[in-house]
Motif scaffolding. Structure first.
Motif, mmCIF file in Angstrom:
data_model
loop_
_atom_site.group_PDB
_atom_site.id
_atom_site.type_symbol
_atom_site.label_atom_id
_atom_site.label_comp_id
_atom_site.label_asym_id
_atom_site.label_seq_id
_atom_site.Cartn_x
_atom_site.Cartn_y
_atom_site.Cartn_z
ATOM 1 N N VAL A 86 -5.442 30.395 19.245
ATOM 2 C CA VAL A 86 -5.810 31.757 18.833
ATOM 3 C C VAL A 86 -6.329 32.511 20.062
ATOM 4 O O VAL A 86 -7.017 31.919 20.908
ATOM 5 C CB VAL A 86 -6.893 31.703 17.733
ATOM 6 N N MET A 87 -6.052 33.801 20.153
ATOM 7 C CA MET A 87 -6.510 34.588 21.305
ATOM 8 C C MET A 87 -7.987 34.900 21.159
ATOM 9 O O MET A 87 -8.435 35.396 20.115
ATOM 10 C CB MET A 87 -5.687 35.872 21.460
ATOM 11 N N LYS A 88 -8.735 34.590 22.238
ATOM 12 C CA LYS A 88 -10.202 34.776 22.223
ATOM 13 C C LYS A 88 -10.533 36.270 22.134
ATOM 14 O O LYS A 88 -9.836 37.112 22.675
ATOM 15 C CB LYS A 88 -10.776 34.220 23.537
ATOM 16 N N PRO A 89 -11.666 36.614 21.497
ATOM 17 C CA PRO A 89 -12.037 38.039 21.359
ATOM 18 C C PRO A 89 -12.565 38.668 22.647
ATOM 19 O O PRO A 89 -12.362 39.865 22.883
ATOM 20 C CB PRO A 89 -13.117 38.022 20.274
ATOM 21 N N ASP A 90 -13.219 37.886 23.492
ATOM 22 C CA ASP A 90 -13.915 38.470 24.648
ATOM 23 C C ASP A 90 -13.032 39.337 25.553
ATOM 24 O O ASP A 90 -13.362 40.487 25.836
ATOM 25 C CB ASP A 90 -14.551 37.355 25.492
ATOM 26 N N PRO A 91 -11.874 38.822 26.003
ATOM 27 C CA PRO A 91 -11.064 39.669 26.903
ATOM 28 C C PRO A 91 -10.649 40.986 26.248
ATOM 29 O O PRO A 91 -10.639 42.044 26.878
ATOM 30 C CB PRO A 91 -9.860 38.788 27.227
ATOM 31 N N TRP A 92 -10.349 40.933 24.929
ATOM 32 C CA TRP A 92 -9.934 42.154 24.222
ATOM 33 C C TRP A 92 -11.075 43.169 24.215
ATOM 34 O O TRP A 92 -10.875 44.357 24.491
ATOM 35 C CB TRP A 92 -9.498 41.834 22.792
ATOM 36 N N GLY A 93 -12.261 42.699 23.923
ATOM 37 C CA GLY A 93 -13.409 43.618 23.853
ATOM 38 C C GLY A 93 -13.672 44.282 25.183
ATOM 39 O O GLY A 93 -13.877 45.503 25.264
ATOM 40 N N GLU A 94 -13.609 43.493 26.259
ATOM 41 C CA GLU A 94 -13.856 44.075 27.588
ATOM 42 C C GLU A 94 -12.728 45.030 27.991
ATOM 43 O O GLU A 94 -12.963 46.072 28.612
ATOM 44 C CB GLU A 94 -14.019 42.947 28.615
#
Ligand SMILES: N#Cc1c(-c2ccc3ccn(Cc4ccc(CN5CCOCC5)cc4)c3c2)n[nH]c1N
Length: 239
Positions: A60-68
């Motif tokens: 699953v793609m982690k949320p952190d990179p998307w948020g940044e």
């Protein structure tokens, strides 16, 4: 219209520089910006995925990179005029009317997932900030959201006022309101006879009434044959 694409394969969107959309970019109708999601990772391997909580196949793609990436590309202020599109197998089927609605947007951000998908909190966060669309191209499985983003881009940008040289042609297309929700009739051009196959005589008659009637009949026939689901819709001229 500004279009942003977030993906671990940003080169997918290089094609937009050579296609019709590229011309729109040149004449200032659209601005295209592709971004590598890995630019918002901080580890040596530029990791964007992890195992699914609760178990299951794939990653699953982690949320952190998307948020940044959101913070830098879109900002930290809520703005419902920003449309954020998440292609997904579980999305709402994308339609011509959705394309028409999006053609008046000033800002669209495509979030192209990979692996088994994106941590759902990314979508929840985006919904709290912007106007979110979770869409699907159709009932078949792709490997990620990039191809869907390209298809949606083409469907939307061609409806942007000033993009099409002959906007009247849009009204006659399949799925457009002007076509009564019917499929487009068969098209022909010269030569009149080709490998023993002739253009239907009515189209060479110069009789506009008969031509219109033949085209309508063909649209009804094709729609009944290929898209019976459209024949019951209120917008189609057949029931
Ligand atoms: N638009 C569109 C699409 C997509 C699409 C769009 C975005 C992504 C991001 C990753 N993928 C790969 C992928 C494949 C299969 C599955 C199903 N699994 C879900 C979890 O349970 C197991 C089964 C999930 C993710 C995507 C596919 N496919 N088809 C369309 N019309």
């Amino acid at each position: 219209m500004r279009l942003d694409y977030l993906s671990i394969f940003p080169a997918y969107f290089d094609v937009l520089d050579i296609s019709l959309v590229g011309k729109a970019a040149i004449n200032g109708l659209v601005e295209i910006h592709a971004h590598d999601l890995r630019d918002w990772t901080h580890d040596r391997h530029r990791t964007v995925d992890d195992t699914p909580c609760g178990g299951g196949a794939g990653m699953v793609m982690k949320p952190d990179p998307w948020g940044e990436a959101f913070d830098e590309i879109i900002g930290t202020e809520s703005d419902p005029s920003v449309h954020v599109i998440f292609p997904a197998p579980s999305g709402t089927p994308f339609t011509q009317s959705a394309a028409a609605e999006l053609s008046s947007a000033q800002r669209i951000v495509f979030c192209c997932g990979r692996y088994e998908g994106i941590d759902h909190r990314v979508i929840d966060y985006a919904r709290s900030m912007w106007t979110v669309h979770e869409v699907s191209l159709g009932d078949y499985v792709l490997n990620g959201g990039e191809v869907a983003a390209l298809a949606i881009t083409e469907a939307v940008v061609r409806l942007v006022p000033g993009f099409m040289g002959n906007p009247e042609s849009l009204a006659e297309e399949s799925f457009s309101a002007g076509q009564d929700g019917l499929l487009e009739y068969p098209l022909f051009t010269r030569p009149v006879s080709w490998r023993g196959l002739d253009v239907p005589e009515v189209l060479m008659s110069g009789h506009h009434g008969r031509i219109a009637s033949w085209r309508r009949d063909e649209s009804v026939r094709l729609t009944r044959e290929r898209r019976p689901d459209l024949t019951d819709s209120d917008s189609s001229g057949i029931h």
